[in-house]
Every structure is written in structure tokens, then in C-alpha cells.
Scaffold this motif. Structure first.
Motif, short mmCIF file in Angstrom:
data_model
loop_
_atom_site.label_atom_id
_atom_site.label_comp_id
_atom_site.label_asym_id
_atom_site.label_seq_id
_atom_site.Cartn_x
_atom_site.Cartn_y
_atom_site.Cartn_z
N SER A 159 69.24 119.68 17.44
CA SER A 159 69.36 120.05 16.03
C SER A 159 69.79 118.81 15.25
O SER A 159 70.09 117.78 15.83
CB SER A 159 70.40 121.18 15.84
N GLY A 160 69.81 118.95 13.91
CA GLY A 160 70.25 117.84 13.07
C GLY A 160 69.12 117.06 12.45
O GLY A 160 69.12 115.83 12.45
N GLU A 161 68.16 117.77 11.91
CA GLU A 161 66.99 117.17 11.26
C GLU A 161 67.41 116.01 10.35
O GLU A 161 68.33 116.13 9.55
CB GLU A 161 66.28 118.25 10.44
N GLY A 162 66.74 114.86 10.50
CA GLY A 162 66.96 113.70 9.64
C GLY A 162 68.10 112.78 10.08
O GLY A 162 68.19 111.66 9.60
N GLN A 163 68.95 113.22 10.98
CA GLN A 163 70.06 112.40 11.43
C GLN A 163 69.60 111.41 12.50
O GLN A 163 68.50 111.53 13.04
CB GLN A 163 71.18 113.30 11.96
N PRO A 164 70.45 110.43 12.84
CA PRO A 164 70.07 109.46 13.88
C PRO A 164 69.82 110.13 15.23
O PRO A 164 70.42 111.16 15.56
CB PRO A 164 71.27 108.52 13.95
N CYS A 165 68.97 109.52 16.01
CA CYS A 165 68.55 110.03 17.32
C CYS A 165 69.26 109.25 18.42
O CYS A 165 69.23 108.02 18.42
CB CYS A 165 67.04 109.85 17.45
N THR A 166 69.87 109.96 19.36
CA THR A 166 70.34 109.34 20.59
C THR A 166 69.18 109.46 21.58
O THR A 166 68.76 110.56 21.93
CB THR A 166 71.58 110.06 21.14
#
Length: 99
Positions: free
Chosen positions: A41-48
Motif C-alpha cells: 500500500s502507499g500509492e505514490g510513496q517511495p518504494c523499498t
């Protein structure tokens, strides 16, 4: 940049980085890579990053890619691409998508 999805291999997302405007049809160094994130989840946030596609880099006139990453069902994905154009690097990072 566009990110595509299909259901094969537990979900596969592919990314293409397209030339637009004055850069369309003119060969220039162009790059793209797709990522599967650890997040769901967390559309638009940084990707790990959990996994990544191979990179596509070359002197292209229209687009780099597609480059795909598998196992993306139920995970966010991201992509990064750039074009070096007239002395500048124009970079796009999608942030998390498809969550």
C-alpha cells in the motif's frame, strides 16, 4: 513513462519510458527499469525494492523498454526512467503504483 500489468508469472509489471515533444523521433540516451516493492500500500510513496527488472539503456528515438518484473500480484511496483536531452537529464520516478 507507462507501467503495464498482466497476470502471468504471479503478476508481471513492465515499464516503458517514452520520448515526448521535441525529443520524439530523435535518438538520445534513454533508460528505464521496473521494480517490485516490499510494500502493499502507499500509492505514490517511495518504494523499498524487493526485485527489479533488467535495465534498458540505449540511444533510442522513441522509447526504452519494456522491462518487466515478476511476482507483483498484491505488491506495489515502481519504475524509473530518463532521457538525456540537450545537455540535461530528464528523470521520472513513478513512486509506488498499483497498490
Amino acid at each position: 513513462m507507462t507501467i503495464f500489468y498482466n497476470t502471468s508469472n504471479g503478476g508481471t509489471n513492465s515499464a516503458c519510458f517514452y520520448h515526448k515533444g521535441a525529443a520524439y523521433g530523435v535518438a538520445a540516451p534513454t533508460y528505464v527499469r521496473a521494480y517490485r516493492c516490499t510494500q502493499q500500500s502507499g500509492e505514490g510513496q517511495p518504494c523499498t525494492v524487493a526485485a527489479s527488472s533488467s535495465e534498458d539503456f540505449g540511444n533510442y528515438a522513441y522509447y526504452a523498454g519494456p522491462r518487466g518484473v515478476t511476482g507483483t500480484a498484491n505488491y506495489c511496483v515502481a519504475a524509473v526512467g530518463y532521457v538525456d536531452w540537450q545537455g540535461y537529464r530528464y528523470t521520472i520516478s513513478s513512486g509506488r503504483q498499483g497498490c
